[in-house]
Design an enzyme around this catalytic site. Structure first.
Site, PDB file in Angstrom:
ATOM      1  N   GLU A  66      -2.020  -1.478  -3.708  1.00 13.78           N
ATOM      2  CA  GLU A  66      -3.072  -3.126  -3.469  1.00 13.78           C
ATOM      3  C   GLU A  66      -4.175  -3.465  -4.384  1.00 13.78           C
ATOM      4  OE1 GLU A  66      -2.469  -4.801   0.927  1.00 13.78           O
ATOM      5  OE2 GLU A  66      -4.800  -4.922   0.089  1.00 13.78           O
ATOM      6  N   SER A  73       2.464  -3.757   6.921  1.00 14.48           N
ATOM      7  CA  SER A  73       2.209  -4.788   6.392  1.00 14.48           C
ATOM      8  C   SER A  73       1.843  -5.874   6.455  1.00 14.48           C
ATOM      9  CB  SER A  73       1.965  -4.406   4.696  1.00 14.48           C
ATOM     10  OG  SER A  73       1.122  -5.043   3.799  1.00 14.48           O
ATOM     11  N   HIS A 120      -0.050   1.939   0.269  1.00 16.33           N
ATOM     12  CA  HIS A 120       0.822   1.319   0.090  1.00 16.33           C
ATOM     13  C   HIS A 120      -1.263   0.463  -0.394  1.00 16.33           C
ATOM     14  CE1 HIS A 120       0.643  -3.078   1.344  1.00 16.33           C
ATOM     15  NE2 HIS A 120       1.511  -3.338   1.417  1.00 16.33           N
ATOM     16  N   ASN A 121      -2.421   0.626   0.587  1.00 18.95           N
ATOM     17  CA  ASN A 121      -3.399  -0.546   0.095  1.00 18.95           C
ATOM     18  C   ASN A 121      -4.133   0.317  -0.763  1.00 18.95           C
ATOM     19  OD1 ASN A 121      -2.511  -1.805   2.936  1.00 18.95           O
ATOM     20  ND2 ASN A 121      -4.732  -0.961   3.727  1.00 18.95           N
ATOM     21  N   LYS A 128       0.973   3.838   4.553  1.00 20.20           N
ATOM     22  CA  LYS A 128      -0.136   2.592   4.749  1.00 20.20           C
ATOM     23  C   LYS A 128      -1.255   2.584   3.758  1.00 20.20           C
ATOM     24  CE  LYS A 128      -1.041  -2.292   5.391  1.00 20.20           C
ATOM     25  NZ  LYS A 128      -1.891  -2.421   5.087  1.00 20.20           N
TER      26      LYS A 128
HETATM   27  C1  6PG Z   1      -1.387  -5.753   4.380  1.00 18.20           C
HETATM   28  C2  6PG Z   1      -3.591  -5.594   3.815  1.00 18.20           C
HETATM   29  C3  6PG Z   1      -4.275  -5.786   5.485  1.00 18.20           C
HETATM   30  C4  6PG Z   1      -5.809  -5.521   4.962  1.00 18.20           C
HETATM   31  C5  6PG Z   1      -6.519  -4.761   4.661  1.00 18.20           C
HETATM   32  C6  6PG Z   1      -7.536  -5.259   3.592  1.00 18.20           C
HETATM   33  O1  6PG Z   1      -1.714  -4.060   3.634  1.00 18.20           O
HETATM   34  O2  6PG Z   1      -1.580  -6.529   5.078  1.00 18.20           O
HETATM   35  O3  6PG Z   1      -3.275  -4.348   3.036  1.00 18.20           O
HETATM   36  O4  6PG Z   1      -4.345  -4.293   6.237  1.00 18.20           O
HETATM   37  O5  6PG Z   1      -5.911  -6.772   4.238  1.00 18.20           O
HETATM   38  O6  6PG Z   1      -7.439  -4.063   5.689  1.00 18.20           O
HETATM   39  O7  6PG Z   1      -8.473  -5.059   3.442  1.00 18.20           O
HETATM   40  P1  6PG Z   1     -10.034  -5.038   2.617  1.00 18.20           P
HETATM   41  O8  6PG Z   1      -9.436  -5.098   1.150  1.00 18.20           O
HETATM   42  O9  6PG Z   1     -10.627  -5.059   3.668  1.00 18.20           O
HETATM   43  O10 6PG Z   1     -10.070  -3.599   2.406  1.00 18.20           O
END
Ligand code: 6PG
Length: 471
Positions: free
Chosen positions: A191, A130, A187-188, A184
């Site tokens: 995010e 990430s 994590h997303n 991960k």
């Molecule tokens: C990271 C990000 C990266 C990317 C994702 C999210 O941790 O560096 O999460 O992996 O930005 O793919 O992308 P989307 O918003 O397109 O799902």
């Protein structure tokens, strides 16, 4: 040039940046890209680092250029491309050569690929990386999955290229198989939720309090000096302050409100449902992205129903209320994410290092924030405990819940959608309910399906007086 210590296949943005990072840290790295035209372009960009990078047009030359046992990072699009690349590569490798998938893989794919590698007696790692392009180049956060032995073989390289927090590398082995990619994925998911919470606060400022983009930016800048200090708040301040070079308008005002997604947030929600855990803030964030993409439907809705006047009187809501709402929302969202990690850890037998997950997210990754330090402390005291119940975060919630409640109810009263904030509030209110309304659900289930229920006053399975009456 002597044989390279590690190789990178895939010179898209992330792969290219990772290869440069590896070279920058003193390692000799071999690179290959399926579309060979990209290789000289990449070498041009490598500049002073080029002497440490060996470019190869064919897979065979690439493999021959690596020191044994070989370590090969794949940075190709997640999904079928990874399987296709492994199928091409494996026949060229020896049994102790290792493939490392560093893409945003679905952890189920990584579980399968790790099992296949295990059955074939070859090492395999699935690592979550990430930090976007900048992180990949100058220090990402790395979440590893596979075998400890496989991790130990390249751990020194991964630690060297990772971000550091107080000299501690943000690269950690999470567990077997797909554990790294699962961490991960969550994590997303977090995010997505963190971004949505911030976007909702922006929406309240823009549509409710009538603030211009630059004013919102100044608020984010201010918040970034307090408990909300984080990369996402920081960049929100920056994007809100930016001017569109084409029109001279605020850049934010010129961006269409239709959000994309590659799927990792959705995967988090799917996995939470499969594991029977609740991540309503993340769910709300995914739903909000889906609805944002359904622009035609939204425009038809406006045509049919009009839009409410979303103005909020300045005296009805302060920026302090809004900051409080984000603080409480963030704590509850992370509590949900870590709860999901704990459940997955138990179900998949990973024994995930909960405190280290918070630690590895403190630098390099997209969700890095000051609060993760306190989360790491709380999780090291009691890894299984819901973060909301840790004494430190209990106090934070006690201090900030009134803001979350006020912002959510005032915004909803004005017709402003705040699904993630509302998800956080309902989660908190459910978390503090000794008696929910699920007794009604149990009665309904028993009525139509004789599913039975537990009683409050006796053990065992029971039925209501309605049974058989309607048959
Ligand atoms: C990271 C990000 C990266 C990317 C994702 C999210 O941790 O560096 O999460 O992996 O930005 O793919 O992308 P989307 O918003 O397109 O799902």
């Amino acid at each position: 040039m002597s044989a390279a210590e590690i190789g990178v296949i895939g010179l898209g943005t992330m792969g290219a940046m990772l290869a440069l990072n590896i070279a920058d840290n003193g390692f000799a790295v071999a690179v290959h890209n399926r579309t060979t035209a990209r290789i000289p372009e990449f070498m041009d960009k490598a500049g002073d680092l080029a002497p440490r990078i060996s470019p190869h047009d064919t897979l065979e030359d690439f493999v021959a250029g690596l020191a044994r046992p070989r370590n090969i990072i794949l940075m190709v699009p997640a999904g079928e491309a990874v399987d296709a690349q492994i199928a091409q590569l494996r026949p060229l490798l020896d049994t102790d050569d290792m493939i490392i998938d560093a893409g945003n893989a679905n952890f189920h794919d990584t579980q399968r690929r790790a099992a296949e590698a295990d059955a074939a007696g070859v090492p395999y790692l699935g690592i979550g990386v990430s930090g976007g392009a900048e992180g990949a180049r100058f220090g990402p956060s790395i979440m590893g999955g596979g075998t400890q032995e496989a991790w130990d073989r390249v751990g020194h390289i991964l630690s060297a290229i990772a971000a550091t927090h107080e000299d501690q590398p943000c690269a950690t082995f999470m567990g077997t198989g797909g554990a790294g990619h699962f961490v991960k994925t969550v994590h997303n998911g977090i995010e997505y939720a963190d971004m949505q919470l911030i976007a909702e606060a922006y929406g309240v400022m823009r549509d409710g309090l009538g603030k211009q983009a630059a004013e919102c930016g100044a608020v984010f800048d201010d918040w970034n000096t307090g408990p909300l200090q984080s990369y996402l708040i920081e960049i929100s301040g920056k994007v809100a302050a930016a001017t569109d070079p084409v029109t001279g308008n605020p850049m934010l005002d010129m961006i269409l409100d239709r959000a994309g997604q590659k799927g990792t947030g959705r995967w988090t929600v799917i996995e939470s449902q499969m594991l029977g855990t609740a991540v309503p803030v993340i769910e709300a964030a995914v739903v909000a992205r889906n609805l944002s993409a359904a622009r035609d439907l939204r425009l038809a809705g406006v045509e049919a129903f009009g839009t409410s006047d979303r103005t909020i009187a300045a005296e009805a809501l302060s920026l302090d209320d809004l900051e409080q709402a984000l603080i409480a929302g963030k704590v509850l969202c992370y509590a949900q994410g870590f709860e999901l990690l704990a459940k997955a850890s138990a179900d998949y037998g990973w024994d995930l290092p909960m405190a280290e997950i918070a630690e590895v997210w403190r630098a390099g990754c997209i969700i890095r924030s000051a609060m993760l330090n306190d989360m790491a402390s709380a999780l090291s005291d009691a890894p299984e405990r819901n973060l909301a119940l840790a004494p430190f975060f209990q106090q934070i919630l006690k201090d900030n819940m009134s803001g979350l409640r006020k912002v959510t109810t005032v915004a909803m009263g004005a017709g402003q959608p705040v699904p993630a904030l509302a998800g956080a509030l309902s989660y908190f209110d459910t978390l503090t309910s000794a008696r929910t309304t699920a007794n009604m659900l149990q009665a309904q289930r028993d009525y139509f399906g004789a599913h039975s229920f537990e009683r409050v006053d006796q053990p065992g399975a029971h039925h209501g007086p309605w049974l058989n009456q309607h048959l």
